[in-house]
Design an enzyme around this catalytic site. Structure first.
Site, PDB file in Angstrom:
ATOM      1  N   ASP A 177       0.822  -1.205   0.000  1.00  0.00           N
ATOM      2  CA  ASP A 177       0.000   0.000   0.000  1.00  0.00           C
ATOM      3  C   ASP A 177       0.861   1.262   0.000  1.00  0.00           C
ATOM      4  O   ASP A 177       1.849   1.340   0.733  1.00  0.00           O
ATOM      5  CB  ASP A 177      -0.865  -0.032   1.274  1.00  0.00           C
ATOM      6  N   GLU A 192      14.093 -15.236   0.648  1.00  0.00           N
ATOM      7  CA  GLU A 192      14.277 -16.456   1.447  1.00  0.00           C
ATOM      8  C   GLU A 192      13.104 -17.414   1.284  1.00  0.00           C
ATOM      9  O   GLU A 192      13.131 -18.525   1.807  1.00  0.00           O
ATOM     10  CB  GLU A 192      14.410 -16.082   2.930  1.00  0.00           C
TER      11      GLU A 192
HETATM   12  C1  GLC Z   1      -4.173   3.043  -0.764  1.00  0.00           C
HETATM   13  C2  GLC Z   1      -5.398   2.169  -0.673  1.00  0.00           C
HETATM   14  C3  GLC Z   1      -6.548   3.027  -0.287  1.00  0.00           C
HETATM   15  C4  GLC Z   1      -6.263   3.626   1.067  1.00  0.00           C
HETATM   16  C5  GLC Z   1      -4.952   4.390   1.073  1.00  0.00           C
HETATM   17  C6  GLC Z   1      -4.469   4.672   2.451  1.00  0.00           C
HETATM   18  O1  GLC Z   1      -4.273   3.978  -1.767  1.00  0.00           O
HETATM   19  O2  GLC Z   1      -5.591   1.490  -1.869  1.00  0.00           O
HETATM   20  O3  GLC Z   1      -7.746   2.295  -0.266  1.00  0.00           O
HETATM   21  O4  GLC Z   1      -7.293   4.500   1.425  1.00  0.00           O
HETATM   22  O5  GLC Z   1      -3.922   3.638   0.464  1.00  0.00           O
HETATM   23  O6  GLC Z   1      -4.026   3.508   3.074  1.00  0.00           O
END
Ligand code: GLC
Length: 537
Positions: free
Chosen positions: A203, A256
């Site tokens: 993310d 790993e």
């Molecule tokens: C990313 C995710 C989104 C979230 C953001 C903050 O863009 O896909 O859904 O709100 O990160 O974590």
């Protein structure tokens, strides 16, 4: 034959677990529900699933606010269920990717609670970004940084300090200069790999590191939007060169584990910068958002495809195509709007008569054949195989996405692509579960259900099933693409196996020759109609 390793040509299905299938009748999707649909996913023909965050969370940003990275939220299940699910998925030939959320935790995470309690100057605060305010009495935020969801990126706590949150106020940013933060995430990676996960979707991979001294961006206009992604090259908190050291560290850990991989969600300014994330010792994949954002236009699509192939090719990587996800307006709706209309803006209060849903679905069918014919890996968002549109008329009082509130009601947010999946024609919540659904489904949702589409040769679900089967047979043993001559408003290319894909974006039918393996609409007398695609041999 498939190009090794597995992920290079994988078809991955994105599961927004909260909305996929509810196993216990509480209105929220869960692991039990997901597990019961493994046969569906196997028959669809996917190689892996990516599961949006399922960890313990107050769900203030749909689970991207993680309170405990080694636990499952009780609404979704528990760790034993997760482990059993991963093992059972493997029996169906399906790998599991989990979501890694390293930029921020939830404000309910033990570290953040401890930081609040310990007070200014404490070591606990050093794991986050706590700063005194500016102005004579410190009542102004430390600098001009803006949160992606709107407003200042700083929030004040009762003792007067401010903490950084690039997203919602419930998502304090971690300090990646802190060795404990780095060690903790090494351990989290191992935790899920040891439990059978095949890797991670990472993310906000373009953040993590912040500029020393927290300099102002100095730009009033600088309300960066994650989803339009216009970022500059030396930004104080996006896409900083120092973050690549962290990526290399993760890659070494993944090394790993046989076959483990990670895919970056990196919204950066251009494909050359994206390629930096795909160097041989960094990410295995990064979503290609240029392709996702390309309008329904032959030339623009071709440019997006070519540029992506060139950029990832320059570092020896492979493209990773995607049309929709849980953050964007579903493509069946985007493609039903005129190209010059920005779907996200239109969603708020745009002229509804601009949308042609029949055209949108027709194009979504054609787009599926384009997506699945491209060389490399593809990600499909749950429901796109049903042709689900964005749910555009959700009443504002049911909206859960923090974007709605944080933007001061100027952006409707992302709930409309997160409405629970219809499984059956009739029944409570169209078969999603026995206890309603956490977001209301629109009238007629059951008509788009898996049940309604199964066994119907002309359904989009059947198209996806056939295309995924043919893709395995003809499209995963090479990464070649050869463009063929075709009318200006169309795209035509041949893959190594000899399979040709032709997409007609224009208003006139175009002649096609050869044996038709699959088409998004019926061909008439050797002509491919407008807004349609075909696979030929
Ligand atoms: C990313 C995710 C989104 C979230 C953001 C903050 O863009 O896909 O859904 O709100 O990160 O974590």
């Amino acid at each position: 034959m498939r190009v090794e390793p597995w992920w290079r040509t994988a078809a991955v299905y994105q599961v927004y677990i909260r909305s996929f299938k509810d196993g216990n009748g509480d209105g929220t999707g869960d692991i039990a529900g997901l597990r019961s649909k493994l046969p569906y996913l196997r028959d669809l023909g996917v190689d892996a699933v990516w599961i949006n965050p399922w960890y313990t969370s107050p769900l203030l940003d749909g689970g991207y606010d993680v309170a405990d990275y080694r636990n499952i939220d009780p609404r979704f299940g528990d760790v034993d269920q997760a482990v059993e699910f991963i093992a059972e998925a493997a029996k169906h030939g399906i790998r599991v990717l989990v979501d890694l959320v390293p930029n921020h935790t939830s404000w309910e995470h033990a570290w953040f609670r401890a930081a609040l309690e310990a007070g200014p100057g404490s070591p606990e605060r050093e794991r986050y970004h706590f700063l005194p305010g500016s102005g004579p009495d410190g009542s102004e935020p430390p600098n001009d940084w803006r949160a992606v969801f709107g407003g200042s990126a700083w929030e004040r706590v009762p003792d007067g300090e401010w903490y950084l949150h690039l997203f919602d106020i419930s998502q304090p940013d971690l300090n990646w200069e802190h060795p404990e933060v780095r060690e903790e995430f090494d351990s989290i990676l191992r935790f899920w790999l040891d439990r059978g996960a095949s890797g991670f979707r990472v993310d906000v991979a373009h953040s993590l590191v912040k500029a020393p001294g927290y300099p102002d961006t100095g730009d009033e206009e600088n309300e960066e939007n994650l989803l339009t992604g216009t970022l500059f090259s030396r930004h104080p908190y996006w896409d900083r060169p120092e973050l690549h050291e962290i990526v290399r560290r993760w890659r070494a850990t993944l090394g790993e584990y046989p076959d483990a991989m990670m895919v970056a969600e990196a919204w950066v300014s251009d494909l050359e910068r994206l390629a930096n994330y795909l160097r041989p010792d960094e990410y295995h994949q990064a979503f290609d958002f240029d392709f996702l954002q390309a309008p329904w236009d032959a030339e623009k699509m071709r440019i997006a495809i070519d540029e992506s192939m060139d950029a990832v090719g320059s570092v020896g990587s492979i493209p990773t195509w995607v049309l929709s996800n849980h953050d964007v307006v579903r493509h069946a709706t985007r493609y039903g709007l005129p190209n010059e209309v920005e779907a996200k803006v239109w969603l708020l209060d745009g002229d509804r008569s601009l949308l042609d849903p029949v055209l949108g679905e027709r194009r979504a069918r054609a787009a599926a054949l384009l997506l699945l014919a491209l060389p490399g890996s593809v990600y499909m968002y749950q429901g796109e195989e049903l042709g689900l549109p964005e749910v555009t008329e959700l009443p504002v009082d049911v909206l859960e996405d923090p974007v709605w509130v944080r933007s001061g009601h100027t952006e409707k947010g992302r709930d409309g692509c997160r409405v629970p999946i219809p499984w059956t024609v009739e029944g409570d919540s169209a078969g999603f579960g026995d206890g309603g659904s956490w977001l209301p489904q629109p009238a007629g949702w059951g008509a788009r259900s898996v049940e309604a589409q199964t066994g119907r040769a002309d359904s989009i679900l059947q198209l996806y099933r056939s295309a995924l089967r043919l893709r395995r047979e003809h499209l995963t043993s090479d990464l070649e693409i050869e463009w063929l001559d075709s009318p200006k408003t169309s795209l035509a290319f041949r893959r190594g196996s000899g399979l040709r894909c032709i997409v007609n974006f224009g208003p006139d039918p175009i002649p096609v020759e050869g044996e038709v393996l699959l088409s998004s609409v019926e061909l008439s007398a050797g002509f491919l109609p407008p807004d349609a695609a075909a696979w030929l041999r």
